[in-house]
Structures are given as structure tokens and as C-alpha cells.
Motif scaffolding. Structure first.
Motif, PDB file in Angstrom:
ATOM      1  N   VAL A  38       0.791  -1.225   0.000  1.00  0.00           N
ATOM      2  CA  VAL A  38       0.000   0.000   0.000  1.00  0.00           C
ATOM      3  C   VAL A  38       0.826   1.279   0.000  1.00  0.00           C
ATOM      4  CG1 VAL A  38      -1.904  -1.180   1.146  1.00  0.00           C
ATOM      5  CG2 VAL A  38      -0.212   0.046   2.526  1.00  0.00           C
ATOM      6  N   MET A  39       2.141   1.159   0.108  1.00  0.00           N
ATOM      7  CA  MET A  39       3.032   2.320   0.091  1.00  0.00           C
ATOM      8  C   MET A  39       4.221   2.012  -0.807  1.00  0.00           C
ATOM      9  SD  MET A  39       3.154   3.288   4.119  1.00  0.00           S
ATOM     10  CE  MET A  39       1.666   3.168   5.117  1.00  0.00           C
ATOM     11  N   PRO A  40       4.898   3.038  -1.298  1.00  0.00           N
ATOM     12  CA  PRO A  40       6.035   2.781  -2.180  1.00  0.00           C
ATOM     13  C   PRO A  40       7.079   1.829  -1.595  1.00  0.00           C
ATOM     14  CG  PRO A  40       5.439   5.088  -2.289  1.00  0.00           C
ATOM     15  CD  PRO A  40       4.581   4.478  -1.211  1.00  0.00           C
ATOM     16  N   ALA A  41       7.324   1.915  -0.284  1.00  0.00           N
ATOM     17  CA  ALA A  41       8.317   1.049   0.348  1.00  0.00           C
ATOM     18  C   ALA A  41       7.686  -0.081   1.151  1.00  0.00           C
ATOM     19  CB  ALA A  41       9.239   1.868   1.259  1.00  0.00           C
ATOM     20  N   GLY A  42       6.383  -0.294   0.983  1.00  0.00           N
ATOM     21  CA  GLY A  42       5.711  -1.379   1.689  1.00  0.00           C
ATOM     22  C   GLY A  42       5.132  -0.968   3.011  1.00  0.00           C
ATOM     23  N   ASN A  43       5.891  -0.192   3.796  1.00  0.00           N
ATOM     24  CA  ASN A  43       5.390   0.310   5.073  1.00  0.00           C
ATOM     25  C   ASN A  43       6.056   1.642   5.392  1.00  0.00           C
ATOM     26  OD1 ASN A  43       7.974  -0.389   5.975  1.00  0.00           O
ATOM     27  ND2 ASN A  43       7.295  -2.186   7.098  1.00  0.00           N
ATOM     28  N   TYR A  44       5.563   2.299   6.425  1.00  0.00           N
ATOM     29  CA  TYR A  44       6.093   3.610   6.806  1.00  0.00           C
ATOM     30  C   TYR A  44       7.564   3.547   7.186  1.00  0.00           C
ATOM     31  CZ  TYR A  44       1.692   6.281   6.918  1.00  0.00           C
ATOM     32  OH  TYR A  44       0.545   6.960   6.565  1.00  0.00           O
ATOM     33  N   ALA A  45       8.013   2.382   7.682  1.00  0.00           N
ATOM     34  CA  ALA A  45       9.385   2.230   8.147  1.00  0.00           C
ATOM     35  C   ALA A  45      10.381   2.056   7.010  1.00  0.00           C
ATOM     36  CB  ALA A  45       9.481   1.043   9.112  1.00  0.00           C
ATOM     37  N   ASN A  46       9.890   1.981   5.766  1.00  0.00           N
ATOM     38  CA  ASN A  46      10.758   1.799   4.610  1.00  0.00           C
ATOM     39  C   ASN A  46      11.557   0.501   4.687  1.00  0.00           C
ATOM     40  OD1 ASN A  46      10.644   3.749   2.468  1.00  0.00           O
ATOM     41  ND2 ASN A  46      11.357   5.284   3.904  1.00  0.00           N
ATOM     42  N   GLN A  47      10.980  -0.541   5.275  1.00  0.00           N
ATOM     43  CA  GLN A  47      11.714  -1.792   5.448  1.00  0.00           C
ATOM     44  C   GLN A  47      11.677  -2.699   4.223  1.00  0.00           C
ATOM     45  OE1 GLN A  47      10.069  -3.438   9.072  1.00  0.00           O
ATOM     46  NE2 GLN A  47      11.423  -2.213  10.361  1.00  0.00           N
ATOM     47  N   ARG A  48      10.716  -2.498   3.336  1.00  0.00           N
ATOM     48  CA  ARG A  48      10.582  -3.347   2.152  1.00  0.00           C
ATOM     49  C   ARG A  48      10.649  -4.829   2.541  1.00  0.00           C
ATOM     50  NH1 ARG A  48      10.002  -1.228  -2.337  1.00  0.00           N
ATOM     51  NH2 ARG A  48      10.594  -3.158  -3.373  1.00  0.00           N
ATOM     52  N   TYR A  49       9.887  -5.159   3.581  1.00  0.00           N
ATOM     53  CA  TYR A  49       9.819  -6.533   4.114  1.00  0.00           C
ATOM     54  C   TYR A  49       8.373  -7.002   4.051  1.00  0.00           C
ATOM     55  CZ  TYR A  49       9.626 -10.316   7.536  1.00  0.00           C
ATOM     56  OH  TYR A  49       9.409 -11.524   8.166  1.00  0.00           O
ATOM     57  N   SER A  50       8.178  -8.260   3.654  1.00  0.00           N
ATOM     58  CA  SER A  50       6.836  -8.835   3.594  1.00  0.00           C
ATOM     59  C   SER A  50       6.755 -10.072   4.475  1.00  0.00           C
ATOM     60  CB  SER A  50       6.481  -9.210   2.153  1.00  0.00           C
ATOM     61  OG  SER A  50       5.251  -9.926   2.121  1.00  0.00           O
ATOM     62  N   ASP A 322      24.964  12.819  -3.065  1.00  0.00           N
ATOM     63  CA  ASP A 322      23.605  13.113  -2.580  1.00  0.00           C
ATOM     64  C   ASP A 322      23.247  12.256  -1.362  1.00  0.00           C
ATOM     65  OD1 ASP A 322      23.477  14.535  -4.960  1.00  0.00           O
ATOM     66  OD2 ASP A 322      21.374  14.093  -5.236  1.00  0.00           O
ATOM     67  N   GLY A 323      22.586  12.868  -0.397  1.00  0.00           N
ATOM     68  CA  GLY A 323      22.177  12.131   0.797  1.00  0.00           C
ATOM     69  C   GLY A 323      20.730  11.699   0.797  1.00  0.00           C
ATOM     70  N   VAL A 324      20.137  11.467  -0.389  1.00  0.00           N
ATOM     71  CA  VAL A 324      18.697  11.286  -0.489  1.00  0.00           C
ATOM     72  C   VAL A 324      18.218   9.852  -0.251  1.00  0.00           C
ATOM     73  CG1 VAL A 324      18.517  13.195  -2.117  1.00  0.00           C
ATOM     74  CG2 VAL A 324      18.734  10.840  -2.970  1.00  0.00           C
ATOM     75  N   ASN A 325      19.136   8.911  -0.108  1.00  0.00           N
ATOM     76  CA  ASN A 325      18.709   7.511   0.027  1.00  0.00           C
ATOM     77  C   ASN A 325      17.817   7.311   1.243  1.00  0.00           C
ATOM     78  OD1 ASN A 325      20.308   7.112  -2.173  1.00  0.00           O
ATOM     79  ND2 ASN A 325      21.952   6.056  -1.090  1.00  0.00           N
ATOM     80  N   GLU A 326      17.048   6.218   1.207  1.00  0.00           N
ATOM     81  CA  GLU A 326      15.996   5.956   2.184  1.00  0.00           C
ATOM     82  C   GLU A 326      16.515   5.839   3.615  1.00  0.00           C
ATOM     83  OE1 GLU A 326      17.903   2.179   1.303  1.00  0.00           O
ATOM     84  OE2 GLU A 326      17.195   3.810   0.049  1.00  0.00           O
ATOM     85  N   MET A 327      15.643   6.187   4.556  1.00  0.00           N
ATOM     86  CA  MET A 327      15.887   6.019   5.995  1.00  0.00           C
ATOM     87  C   MET A 327      15.053   4.815   6.453  1.00  0.00           C
ATOM     88  SD  MET A 327      17.828   8.671   6.232  1.00  0.00           S
ATOM     89  CE  MET A 327      18.130   9.936   4.982  1.00  0.00           C
ATOM     90  N   ILE A 328      15.709   3.749   6.895  1.00  0.00           N
ATOM     91  CA  ILE A 328      15.016   2.526   7.301  1.00  0.00           C
ATOM     92  C   ILE A 328      14.889   2.521   8.825  1.00  0.00           C
ATOM     93  CG2 ILE A 328      14.995   0.013   7.184  1.00  0.00           C
ATOM     94  CD1 ILE A 328      16.804   0.215   4.731  1.00  0.00           C
ATOM     95  N   LEU A 329      13.662   2.395   9.310  1.00  0.00           N
ATOM     96  CA  LEU A 329      13.386   2.485  10.740  1.00  0.00           C
ATOM     97  C   LEU A 329      13.241   1.104  11.350  1.00  0.00           C
ATOM     98  CD1 LEU A 329      10.692   5.324  10.611  1.00  0.00           C
ATOM     99  CD2 LEU A 329      13.185   5.493  10.371  1.00  0.00           C
ATOM    100  N   SER A 330      13.816   0.920  12.540  1.00  0.00           N
ATOM    101  CA  SER A 330      13.683  -0.345  13.272  1.00  0.00           C
ATOM    102  C   SER A 330      13.800  -0.050  14.761  1.00  0.00           C
ATOM    103  CB  SER A 330      14.758  -1.356  12.844  1.00  0.00           C
ATOM    104  OG  SER A 330      16.057  -0.841  13.072  1.00  0.00           O
ATOM    105  N   ASP A 331      13.191  -0.905  15.580  1.00  0.00           N
ATOM    106  CA  ASP A 331      13.280  -0.780  17.033  1.00  0.00           C
ATOM    107  C   ASP A 331      14.192  -1.874  17.552  1.00  0.00           C
ATOM    108  OD1 ASP A 331      11.521   1.269  16.734  1.00  0.00           O
ATOM    109  OD2 ASP A 331       9.833   0.303  17.736  1.00  0.00           O
ATOM    110  N   GLN A 332      15.261  -1.489  18.256  1.00  0.00           N
ATOM    111  CA  GLN A 332      16.279  -2.446  18.660  1.00  0.00           C
ATOM    112  C   GLN A 332      16.808  -2.125  20.051  1.00  0.00           C
ATOM    113  OE1 GLN A 332      19.181  -2.197  15.513  1.00  0.00           O
ATOM    114  NE2 GLN A 332      17.916  -3.298  14.053  1.00  0.00           N
ATOM    115  N   GLN A 333      17.574  -3.047  20.564  1.00  0.00           N
ATOM    116  CA  GLN A 333      18.243  -2.856  21.850  1.00  0.00           C
ATOM    117  C   GLN A 333      19.668  -2.380  21.617  1.00  0.00           C
ATOM    118  OE1 GLN A 333      17.183  -3.487  25.167  1.00  0.00           O
ATOM    119  NE2 GLN A 333      15.092  -3.740  24.394  1.00  0.00           N
TER     120      GLN A 333
END
Length: 603
Positions: A38-50, A322-333
Motif C-alpha cells: 500500500v506504500m512505495p516502500a511497503g510500510n512507513y518504516a521503509n523496510q521493504r519486508y513482507s 547526494d544524501g537522499v537515500n531511504e531512511m530505514i526504521l527499526s526498534d532495537q536494543q
């Protein structure tokens, strides 16, 4: 360089949506359904994971072509389709057509949108006529056209609900990036760094297209939406006029810093993240200073656009990193403490991990061992150069001076990775990164600014690193240690976006046109199929009628394929890419095709 050990915890994707009731409820609910994309990267976190796992490492070798679709356009096809319910939305490069295909009715074309644009916008597009995709929200499909028109289309009929102009192509501004819908807003950047555009990200009201806020990359505090006391950079307030003091005179007005890459969003923090591009011109002698805030990661409040924190990766850029590449979000320890992280693979060859709430820099490491313009980033927080890369004089195009051909710089201007997005798997806790293994010679020269004319000021040539012949690697990256886990060589740059799946398979495409599937843990190649043209699109997956499908747009072009796409032959044309990728014409030709794969007789 200091390395902070990071340990992932499970459920990274789900964790990102905790406390997100205030965000766009429709999309937050939809992004959890792995049957759709539903989004260009699959989810808001830009994880491109299914989370789909019908296709596994054990059976992926049995993939077959299920169906194909010709777009009718013969330039570079970046991005990928959206899948909303039974509908698939496919976009094209200029003239930026959008097709709505009914997956439940033999993929019938339900509607087609074809805007009428002035073809004079084509010469103003620096690196092919690409478009990175459409976005969905509130029953609308949002498209950013080459002429910078942001248009909202009724998802059922294709009729225009509203449109607005995001920039002025007459001054070099163009549209190539995919929008992101956040709450009641549509966010979009702008292209034009090679034409001296003062670049920005803008939020428009999803209902009527009215501008809500605009944040420039450089300029006065009110234009860049900084609070001198509250906007932080590496733990300290940026202070008054943090951008203006790093440009000579009014150079910031033609400063570039464009925002044509990907956006991500954390609903819990209500923050959007993106990167800015190169300062204008490419000749560093003409723009002394750090040129803030080009080459910067921004963390902004989604409602107001105010910057909460910034981190400039390549101050006073000398190489077009250029610094335009994607920012991938994750929650980690991190050292036993839960942290909200952002991982970014920059053009400059360094992979960064930051705390996305505060902007604290945690990791900065080379993700190609051939990167040589810097010896690394100063990670000593008490140092006056904390967070800055140490530039080696041998590869400094500024210190070597104008009209000097600086040789053997790695990476080339197209970076160790360009816009082709990486993927992250919360199962393996690895990032899967398509990379360019390319070096360059770079000769700056003096150039004058004229609105609407190229404002580059450098001549480039590109080639593989010394003693090597391959120009790409597909790697698995451990952001806990800042190290490559495994690496697969590719003859040409890997200019396709990656896809990671719960089936233990990672997919990507090659410039020759192969869709490839590899084992997520080992990198072992499990399957490949040659599509009709070179792949610079992003792999997508969805489920329909009980089957999991893999979809990829092929159509060679983009910066790496600009020679083929535009018929260029001068080795220095295409900002240096034509000569470096001359051999590509021996393996593929132009074409625009969506190829969709599935397993035989899958239930």
C-alpha cells in the motif's frame, strides 16, 4: 571508528505502530496486511519486508512467469506498483502514465491516466525521465509528475480530484520521487540540484491539495523551519542562522540540497525522515563553507514540518554524494536499552545508524571496502570534529583545485548506493543492500548560474575499482557491528530495490535484466529469470486468490542506464555514466514491462 553493538528485538514492524492512534488510521491498518502493498516502500518504516511466506528458500526455484504487462514507454522504469485490494496501480516514466489493473478480472485495464506535459521538461531532468511511484490514501492515487504537478486521482475512476504545482521547471525543478501520505497530508520532495534549485519538502492537504507547510534544505531559519534553540545537531542546538553562515553571500538561494529520494514516518514519534542532496554547483571552489543543510538527514514533526534534529553527513560535498537515500526504521536494543533506530546507506559509501528520536549518531562505517575519499568518521563526542568524515587530501576535489582531474576517487558520484532502496528483515536482523562498486575521475571547472540551465561545473568518468572488473555487489549488512555479512558480485551496478520476505528469500534485479532470488541468511543464489529489459525497478510482493506473487518493473535507464535510455555515446555524457556502462548495451535493450511471478499450482 567506534562501533556500538546493537541487538534487535522481535516484532520490529509491529512496534513502530504502537501509540499511533493519531496517525492515518486507514494506512496504518492497511500496511499490516501483507496481501497488499500500500506504500512505495511497503510500510512507513521503509523496510521493504513482507510477512508472506508461501515462496520459500526451498521452493523459490520453481517460480514461473504468471503474467506480464507492457507499459508502452521506453525509458527507465524505477519504483514499483501498488496493490490495494483487487487493484494494482502501475506507473511509468515520462509522460507519467498510471494504469489501474483489476487483478480479479484477468488484469483488465480499469482506467488509464496520461497527463499532457510540456516535453521541454525532459532536458531539465538530469538523469533520465524516471518516476519512483505513486502513493495511496483516502481513496486517491497521488502522482508527482515530471513537470512537478502533484495530482490526486480517484482510485476507482482515475479522474483528477485536484492538482497543484510543486515547482518551476523553467528554473530547473522537476518531479521524480514518490509521495508519502502521512495523516491528512501528502508529502513530496523536488528534483533540480543540477540546475541550482533551492530545494524543499512540502506537505499538501490530502483533501484539496492546499499547501500546509514547506521546509527548504538551506536558507533562513524560517524557510528551513528550524528553531535555533530546539533543533538539535549531534546533541547541541543548531543556533541562529545555522545554514546562512555556511554559504557565501546569497549562494543558498541556488544551493540545491534536493529531496528526490524516499520519505519514512514514525507514527509513534509523529516524525518524518528524509535526506537532502548535493549542494550546487558540483565545483566546490565556488561555494566555500559547509553548505548546510545539503547532504543532511532531517527528522521533522509531521504536522508542522519543524526540524527536531539534523545530521549533515558530507559537509562541503566535493563529489556529488547526494544524501537522499531511504531512511530505514527499526526498534532495537542498544547496550541493553530499547532504542528507536534509523539506518541509512549513503551515497558517500558510509552506512549510518542513528537514534531517530534524538538524532544521536551510533554507527558510521564503510559498506564497500573500496571507499577511499575518507578514512572514517570522527566518533569522539568530545572532539571538535565529532560526526565529520576525515577527507583525504589525495581525493579532495577542492584542495586539488579547479581544472585538475582528480583520479581514482571511490565511490563515483552515483555513490556506493543511489536511490535503489535496501530492505530489512526483522527475522535475520540484516539489511539487504544493492550497491554500486564504481570509482571515478572528477575534474571541477568554473560555471556561471543561469536559471533553467545546467549548473554542474564538473566533468566525470566512471569505471570499476583498480584491478577489478565487476561494478556492483549485493550485500547483507549487520548494523549492529557495522559490517558486511555476505556479498554477491554483479557485473554491473545493482540498481534495483531489494525485497526481503518471511519465506527466507531476498529478491533483487540486475541491470542486464535478471530477477534474482537469494537465501536471506547465506546469499546463495536460488533462482534467476531474465526479463525483457534491464531492471532498475523495485521488487514488490502481494497475495491474490491464495497465491503469493512477485512483481518487478523492467526497463533499463536511470543514471546508470542513461546511455541506452537517451541514446548517448560520449563517454563523459550522462554526468560520466555513459562510458562506465557502455558494455550494458551488449546485454539488454529498452523496454517497459511489468513481469509477475508465482509458484505453479500454489494454494
Amino acid at each position: 571508528m567506534r562501533k556500538v553493538m546493537l541487538t534487535s528485538c522481535l516484532g520490529a514492524v509491529a512496534a513502530l505502530t504502537i501509540g499511533a492512534a493519531s496517525a492515518n488510521d486507514e494506512l496504518i491498518k492497511m500496511e499490516k496486511n501483507p496481501k497488499e502493498w500500500v506504500m512505495p516502500a511497503g510500510n512507513y518504516a521503509n523496510q521493504r519486508y513482507s510477512e508472506l511466506k508461501q515462496i520459500t528458500a526451498a521452493n523459490v526455484g520453481k517460480l514461473q512467469v504468471a503474467w506480464t504487462f507492457s507499459t508502452g514507454v521506453l525509458r527507465g522504469h524505477e519504483g514499483g506498483p501498488l496493490i490495494i485490494g483487487n487493484m494494482m496501480y502501475v506507473h511509468t516514466p515520462f509522460p507519467n502514465m498510471v494504469y489501474a489493473l483489476d487483478l480479479a478480472n484477468e488484469n483488465k485495464i480499469v482506467w488509464k491516466y496520461e497527463p499532457k506535459q510540456d516535453p521541454n521538461v525532459i532536458p531539465v531532468m538530469c538523469c533520465d525521465t524516471v518516476n519512483r511511484g505513486v502513493a495511496y490514501g483516502d481513496g486517491k492515487i497521488f502522482l508527482h509528475q515530471a513537470d512537478t504537478t502533484l495530482v490526486a486521482l480517484d482510485a476507482k475512476t482515475g479522474k483528477v480530484a485536484w492538482s497543484t504545482k510543486n515547482g518551476d521547471p523553467g528554473k530547473g525543478a522537476t518531479g521524480t520521487s514518490a509521495p508519502l501520505v502521512v495523516k491528512d497530508k501528502v508529502l513530496i520532495g523536488i528534483s533540480g540540484g543540477e540546475f541550482g534549485v533551492q530545494c524543499h519538502v512540502t506537505a499538501y492537504d490530502m483533501k484539496d491539495g492546499k499547501q500546509v507547510w514547506r521546509a527548504f534544505s538551506e536558507g533562513p531559519d524560517d524557510q528551513i523551519k528550524f528553531d535555533p534553540e530546539k533543533t538539535m545537531a549531534l546533541g547541541k542546538p543548531v543556533g541562529k542562522d545555522s545554514s546562512l553562515t555556511t554559504w557565501q553571500g546569497d549562494q543558498w538561494k541556488i544551493g540545491g540540497g534536493c529531496t528526490w529520494g524516499w520519505l519514512s514516518y514514525d507514527p509513534g514519534l509523529n516524525m518524518v525522515y528524509y535526506g537532502s542532496g548535493n549542494p550546487s554547483t558540483w565545483n566546490p571552489k565556488q561555494r566555500p563553507g559547509d553548505n548546510k543543510w545539503s547532504m543532511t538527514i532531517f527528522g521533522r514533526d509531521a504536522d508542522t514540518g519543524m526540524a527536531k534534529w539534523v545530521y549533515q553527513m558530507t559537509p562541503h560535498d566535493e563529489w556529488d554524494y547526494d544524501g537522499v537515500n531511504e531512511m530505514i526504521l527499526s526498534d532495537q536494543q542498544v547496550n541493553g536499552q530499547a532504542r528507536k533506530l534509523l539506518t541509512h546507506f549513503d551515497r558517500n559509501g558510509l552506512a549510518y545508524t542513528l537514534d531517530r528520536a534524538s538524532g544521536e549518531l551510533l554507527v558510521a562505517e564503510k559498506y564497500d571496502p573500496k571507499v577511499n575519499w575518507t578514512s572514517g568518521v570522527d566518533m569522539n563526542k568530545s572532539s571538535p570534529t565529532y560526526g565529520r568524515p576525515k577527507v583525504l587530501d589525495q581525493y579532495s576535489t577542492d584542495k586539488q583545485g579547479e581544472d585538475v582531474n582528480v583520479k581514482g576517487i571511490c565511490p563515483a558520484a552515483l555513490g556506493t548506493k543511489d536511490e535503489q532502496p535496501a530492505a530489512y528483515s526483522p527475522e535475520t536482523q540484516l539489511f539487504y543492500v544493492p550497491t554500486n562498486h564504481v570509482c571515478m575521475d572528477y575534474e571541477p571547472f568554473k560555471v556561471s548560474y543561469t536559471a533553467g540551465q545546467p549548473y554542474v561545473g564538473a566533468t566525470l568518468s566512471m569505471y570499476p575499482p583498480a584491478g577489478e572488473s565487476h561494478m556492483g555487489n549485493f550485500i547483507a549488512w549487520d548494523n549492529k557491528a557495522g559490517k558486511i555479512v555476505w556479498s554477491n558480485k554483479e557485473q554491473f551496478s545493482v540498481w534495483s530495490g531489494a525485497l526481503a520476505t518471511a519465506g527466507g528469500v531476498v529478491f533483487y534485479g540486475t541491470l542486464e535484466g535478471y530477477l534474482k532470488a537469494v537465501d536471506a541468511k547465506t546469499g546463495k543464489e536460488l533462482y534467476k529469470f531474465k526479463t525483457p529489459s534491464g531492471i532498475i525497478g523495485n521488487v514488490t510482493t502481494y497475495e491474490h486468490g491464495g497465491k503469493q506473487f512477485i512483481a518487478i518493473l523492467s526497463g533499463v535507464g536511470g543514471w546508470a542506464g542513461i546511455g541506452l535510455a537517451a541514446g548517448l555515446t560520449d563517454p563523459t555524457a550522462g554526468l560520466g555514466a555513459v562510458g562506465g556502462y557502455a558494455a550494458l548495451s551488449n546485454y539488454t535493450a529498452l523496454g517497459g514491462t511489468l513481469t509477475v511471478f508465482s509458484l505453479p499450482n500454489a494454494n
